[in-house]
Design a protein around this motif. Structure first.
Motif, PDB file in Angstrom:
ATOM      1  N   LEU A 116       0.832  -1.203   0.000  1.00  0.00           N
ATOM      2  CA  LEU A 116       0.000   0.000   0.000  1.00  0.00           C
ATOM      3  C   LEU A 116       0.866   1.252   0.000  1.00  0.00           C
ATOM      4  O   LEU A 116       0.640   2.184  -0.785  1.00  0.00           O
ATOM      5  CB  LEU A 116      -0.928   0.006   1.203  1.00  0.00           C
ATOM      6  CG  LEU A 116      -1.746   1.293   1.389  1.00  0.00           C
ATOM      7  CD1 LEU A 116      -2.697   1.513   0.220  1.00  0.00           C
ATOM      8  CD2 LEU A 116      -2.520   1.259   2.709  1.00  0.00           C
ATOM      9  N   ALA A 117       1.859   1.294   0.871  1.00  0.00           N
ATOM     10  CA  ALA A 117       2.728   2.475   0.951  1.00  0.00           C
ATOM     11  C   ALA A 117       3.433   2.724  -0.382  1.00  0.00           C
ATOM     12  O   ALA A 117       3.544   3.868  -0.839  1.00  0.00           O
ATOM     13  CB  ALA A 117       3.743   2.288   2.072  1.00  0.00           C
ATOM     14  N   MET A 118       3.897   1.647  -1.012  1.00  0.00           N
ATOM     15  CA  MET A 118       4.575   1.792  -2.296  1.00  0.00           C
ATOM     16  C   MET A 118       3.621   2.324  -3.365  1.00  0.00           C
ATOM     17  O   MET A 118       3.975   3.226  -4.136  1.00  0.00           O
ATOM     18  CB  MET A 118       5.154   0.437  -2.723  1.00  0.00           C
ATOM     19  CG  MET A 118       5.940   0.456  -4.022  1.00  0.00           C
ATOM     20  SD  MET A 118       4.911   0.383  -5.517  1.00  0.00           S
ATOM     21  CE  MET A 118       4.117  -1.209  -5.316  1.00  0.00           C
ATOM     22  N   LEU A 119       2.392   1.795  -3.416  1.00  0.00           N
ATOM     23  CA  LEU A 119       1.429   2.254  -4.419  1.00  0.00           C
ATOM     24  C   LEU A 119       1.066   3.720  -4.202  1.00  0.00           C
ATOM     25  O   LEU A 119       0.890   4.474  -5.161  1.00  0.00           O
ATOM     26  CB  LEU A 119       0.173   1.378  -4.389  1.00  0.00           C
ATOM     27  CG  LEU A 119       0.334  -0.039  -4.945  1.00  0.00           C
ATOM     28  CD1 LEU A 119      -0.933  -0.849  -4.717  1.00  0.00           C
ATOM     29  CD2 LEU A 119       0.681  -0.014  -6.432  1.00  0.00           C
ATOM     30  N   VAL A 120       0.949   4.125  -2.972  1.00  0.00           N
ATOM     31  CA  VAL A 120       0.651   5.529  -2.681  1.00  0.00           C
ATOM     32  C   VAL A 120       1.813   6.418  -3.143  1.00  0.00           C
ATOM     33  O   VAL A 120       1.603   7.490  -3.709  1.00  0.00           O
ATOM     34  CB  VAL A 120       0.362   5.714  -1.179  1.00  0.00           C
ATOM     35  CG1 VAL A 120       0.332   7.198  -0.809  1.00  0.00           C
ATOM     36  CG2 VAL A 120      -0.961   5.054  -0.804  1.00  0.00           C
ATOM     37  N   GLU A 121       3.033   5.963  -2.929  1.00  0.00           N
ATOM     38  CA  GLU A 121       4.199   6.739  -3.368  1.00  0.00           C
ATOM     39  C   GLU A 121       4.295   6.801  -4.887  1.00  0.00           C
ATOM     40  O   GLU A 121       4.567   7.860  -5.467  1.00  0.00           O
ATOM     41  CB  GLU A 121       5.474   6.103  -2.806  1.00  0.00           C
ATOM     42  CG  GLU A 121       5.646   6.271  -1.300  1.00  0.00           C
ATOM     43  CD  GLU A 121       6.836   5.473  -0.784  1.00  0.00           C
ATOM     44  OE1 GLU A 121       7.613   4.947  -1.619  1.00  0.00           O
ATOM     45  OE2 GLU A 121       6.986   5.366   0.441  1.00  0.00           O
ATOM     46  N   GLU A 122       4.081   5.672  -5.533  1.00  0.00           N
ATOM     47  CA  GLU A 122       4.237   5.610  -6.992  1.00  0.00           C
ATOM     48  C   GLU A 122       3.014   6.145  -7.727  1.00  0.00           C
ATOM     49  O   GLU A 122       3.114   6.639  -8.850  1.00  0.00           O
ATOM     50  CB  GLU A 122       4.516   4.170  -7.437  1.00  0.00           C
ATOM     51  CG  GLU A 122       5.845   3.614  -6.945  1.00  0.00           C
ATOM     52  CD  GLU A 122       7.035   4.283  -7.587  1.00  0.00           C
ATOM     53  OE1 GLU A 122       6.900   4.805  -8.723  1.00  0.00           O
ATOM     54  OE2 GLU A 122       8.114   4.295  -6.963  1.00  0.00           O
ATOM     55  N   ALA A 123       1.845   6.046  -7.111  1.00  0.00           N
ATOM     56  CA  ALA A 123       0.584   6.552  -7.669  1.00  0.00           C
ATOM     57  C   ALA A 123       0.393   6.169  -9.140  1.00  0.00           C
ATOM     58  O   ALA A 123       0.295   7.040 -10.017  1.00  0.00           O
ATOM     59  CB  ALA A 123       0.490   8.073  -7.493  1.00  0.00           C
ATOM     60  N   PRO A 124       0.327   4.876  -9.441  1.00  0.00           N
ATOM     61  CA  PRO A 124       0.072   4.483 -10.834  1.00  0.00           C
ATOM     62  C   PRO A 124      -1.298   4.978 -11.274  1.00  0.00           C
ATOM     63  O   PRO A 124      -2.204   5.156 -10.448  1.00  0.00           O
ATOM     64  CB  PRO A 124       0.134   2.949 -10.783  1.00  0.00           C
ATOM     65  CG  PRO A 124      -0.148   2.595  -9.362  1.00  0.00           C
ATOM     66  CD  PRO A 124       0.404   3.707  -8.537  1.00  0.00           C
ATOM     67  N   PRO A 125      -1.493   5.206 -12.551  1.00  0.00           N
ATOM     68  CA  PRO A 125      -2.761   5.780 -13.021  1.00  0.00           C
ATOM     69  C   PRO A 125      -3.991   4.949 -12.648  1.00  0.00           C
ATOM     70  O   PRO A 125      -5.035   5.501 -12.310  1.00  0.00           O
ATOM     71  CB  PRO A 125      -2.583   5.850 -14.538  1.00  0.00           C
ATOM     72  CG  PRO A 125      -1.108   5.880 -14.740  1.00  0.00           C
ATOM     73  CD  PRO A 125      -0.526   5.047 -13.651  1.00  0.00           C
ATOM     74  N   VAL A 126      -3.849   3.615 -12.731  1.00  0.00           N
ATOM     75  CA  VAL A 126      -4.973   2.722 -12.445  1.00  0.00           C
ATOM     76  C   VAL A 126      -4.479   1.610 -11.533  1.00  0.00           C
ATOM     77  O   VAL A 126      -3.388   1.068 -11.727  1.00  0.00           O
ATOM     78  CB  VAL A 126      -5.548   2.104 -13.742  1.00  0.00           C
ATOM     79  CG1 VAL A 126      -6.740   1.186 -13.424  1.00  0.00           C
ATOM     80  CG2 VAL A 126      -5.962   3.190 -14.726  1.00  0.00           C
ATOM     81  N   ALA A 150      -6.841   5.963   0.477  1.00  0.00           N
ATOM     82  CA  ALA A 150      -5.443   6.361   0.298  1.00  0.00           C
ATOM     83  C   ALA A 150      -5.055   6.363  -1.179  1.00  0.00           C
ATOM     84  O   ALA A 150      -4.353   7.267  -1.650  1.00  0.00           O
ATOM     85  CB  ALA A 150      -4.536   5.416   1.080  1.00  0.00           C
ATOM     86  N   LEU A 151      -5.518   5.388  -1.921  1.00  0.00           N
ATOM     87  CA  LEU A 151      -5.208   5.320  -3.351  1.00  0.00           C
ATOM     88  C   LEU A 151      -5.947   6.402  -4.137  1.00  0.00           C
ATOM     89  O   LEU A 151      -5.385   7.015  -5.047  1.00  0.00           O
ATOM     90  CB  LEU A 151      -5.543   3.932  -3.888  1.00  0.00           C
ATOM     91  CG  LEU A 151      -4.651   2.797  -3.361  1.00  0.00           C
ATOM     92  CD1 LEU A 151      -5.216   1.440  -3.754  1.00  0.00           C
ATOM     93  CD2 LEU A 151      -3.226   2.951  -3.871  1.00  0.00           C
ATOM     94  N   LYS A 152      -7.187   6.638  -3.756  1.00  0.00           N
ATOM     95  CA  LYS A 152      -7.946   7.693  -4.441  1.00  0.00           C
ATOM     96  C   LYS A 152      -7.334   9.068  -4.165  1.00  0.00           C
ATOM     97  O   LYS A 152      -7.353   9.954  -5.029  1.00  0.00           O
ATOM     98  CB  LYS A 152      -9.406   7.655  -3.995  1.00  0.00           C
ATOM     99  CG  LYS A 152     -10.186   6.496  -4.602  1.00  0.00           C
ATOM    100  CD  LYS A 152     -11.671   6.819  -4.624  1.00  0.00           C
ATOM    101  CE  LYS A 152     -12.359   6.038  -5.708  1.00  0.00           C
ATOM    102  NZ  LYS A 152     -13.682   6.539  -6.046  1.00  0.00           N
ATOM    103  N   ALA A 153      -6.799   9.240  -2.970  1.00  0.00           N
ATOM    104  CA  ALA A 153      -6.234  10.544  -2.602  1.00  0.00           C
ATOM    105  C   ALA A 153      -5.038  10.923  -3.457  1.00  0.00           C
ATOM    106  O   ALA A 153      -4.729  12.108  -3.613  1.00  0.00           O
ATOM    107  CB  ALA A 153      -5.835  10.533  -1.120  1.00  0.00           C
ATOM    108  N   VAL A 154      -4.345   9.926  -4.028  1.00  0.00           N
ATOM    109  CA  VAL A 154      -3.200  10.237  -4.884  1.00  0.00           C
ATOM    110  C   VAL A 154      -3.571  10.128  -6.366  1.00  0.00           C
ATOM    111  O   VAL A 154      -2.697  10.135  -7.238  1.00  0.00           O
ATOM    112  CB  VAL A 154      -1.992   9.332  -4.557  1.00  0.00           C
ATOM    113  CG1 VAL A 154      -1.478   9.640  -3.161  1.00  0.00           C
ATOM    114  CG2 VAL A 154      -2.328   7.847  -4.710  1.00  0.00           C
ATOM    115  N   GLY A 155      -4.872  10.038  -6.668  1.00  0.00           N
ATOM    116  CA  GLY A 155      -5.349  10.129  -8.035  1.00  0.00           C
ATOM    117  C   GLY A 155      -5.499   8.833  -8.797  1.00  0.00           C
ATOM    118  O   GLY A 155      -5.711   8.856 -10.018  1.00  0.00           O
TER     119      GLY A 155
END
Length: 350
Positions: free
Chosen positions: A117-127, A142-147
């Motif tokens: 989760l932390a990695m995905l939030v940092e990397e913020a992949p488009p989908v 958390a994922l929605k917050a980074v777009g």
């Protein structure tokens, strides 16, 4: 914003995540061609997933999808696992090997993986997409917050309603025809085994969020049919296995053109969860074995060990050769050419 704009694609084709087969090269080629390429990271850890995301980003500036598994934690059962290993012992012996002494839970569910989760939030992949369930509300937030645009697979109307209630953006309606792991949330419950046509129509009519059709779609005619059913896009996995950018080995590619592709089988013996596979030595053994497989992914520990032993002896029939019911319609060509061909075919039928 239209549904396709939300995903950032111009062609309504999604390449399925196919953990273990999809690669950054494959995902980037599909995305560069106007579809949505995908990488499956359910079989790696946060560091491995980060490397795959960055490798994909290095190959495309278009949106792509990162898929994680949200399975329930396995329930260890020493007696059942011991029985399972004993049942597999003759197969291992046939290839001069022995089963492992114990079985491990080899994959961590995204539901329990704070590092992922932390990695995905940092990397913020488009989908980001989910298979086997939906994560907790704080993870979604958390994922929605980074777009990140969020997608989840459903095999039933009830699962689709859970996805919608969770605030996820798009549903993949995974029909019974689909290859690979069935995305059913709870495999202990009855499975209605709805086909792609019925499932897409049910979810489309009774849900308020967009639907992607998946299961048995291999060509432009299938894509056009999915769109006519009300889907915003079609998801294809098996169609991309033979592309040079996939990591499928030569035996897998050859098997797609063999008799086993005409008789795909839904089994849980390989991994511990139902998955549609080319008919092979493992599926033949599973048809006669009456034992209940250990929980996913504990059973996969044994399945991978057996495949490794058999491959070392020159036997390729124990691999996880996932494929959908449309497998014989595969075409071997570069992924970008396949996307263009698929869309040209669909356009001719419009």
């Amino acid at each position: 914003m239209t549904s396709l704009e939300q995903l950032g694609i111009t062609i309504p084709i999604v390449q399925a995540q196919m953990a273990g087969v999809s690669t950054p090269d494959l995902a980037a080629a599909v995305s560069n061609a106007g579809g949505l390429g995908s990488i499956g990271v359910g079989a790696t850890d946060a560091a491995g997933a980060r490397a795959m995301i960055r490798a994909t980003r290095a190959r495309t500036d278009r949106p792509f999808n990162v898929n994680v598994f949200v399975h329930a934690k396995a329930k260890a059962n020493a007696a059942r696992e011991r029985q399972w290993l004993q049942a597999l012992e003759p197969l291992f012996a046939e290839y001069g090997s022995a089963p492992p002494g114990t079985l491990r839970e080899i994959y961590t569910s995204f539901a329990d993986d704070a590092a992922m989760l932390a990695m995905l939030v940092e990397e913020a992949p488009p989908v980001v997409s989910f298979h086997f369930g939906v994560p907790a509300p704080d993870r979604i937030a958390a994922l929605k917050a980074v777009g990140c645009t969020l997608i989840a697979s459903a095999t039933s109307l009830n699962e689709a309603r859970q996805i919608e209630a969770a605030g996820i953006d798009v549903i993949v309606a995974q029909g019974w025809e689909a290859g690979g792991h069935r995305g059913i949330f709870d495999p202990t419950l009855a499975d209605d085994r709805l086909g792609t046509i019925a499932l897409v129509r049910l979810i489309g009519a009774l849900s308020s969020i967009p639907v992607i059709a998946a299961g048995g779609i291999m060509d432009g005619a299938g894509i056009r049919a999915a769109l006519a059913l009300g889907a915003i896009a079609a998801q294809l996995g098996t169609a991309f296995i033979a592309c040079p950018e996939s990591s499928a080995d030569e035996a897998y590619r050859l098997a797609l053109g063999g008799e086993g592709a005409r008789h795909t089988v839904m089994i849980d013996a390989i991994s511990g969860r139902p998955a549609r596979c080319l008919r092979n030595r493992f599926t033949a053994w599973a048809a006669t074995n009456r034992l209940a497989a250990p929980d996913y992914p504990i059973a996969y520990d044994a399945g991978k060990a057996l495949n490794a032993a058999a491959k070392a002896a020159g036997e390729s029939g124990f691999g996880a050769q996932w494929a959908g019911q449309g497998a014989p319609l595969f075409r071997a060509m570069p992924a970008s050419d396949l996307v263009a061909t698929l869309w040209q075919e669909a356009g001719r039928l419009a």
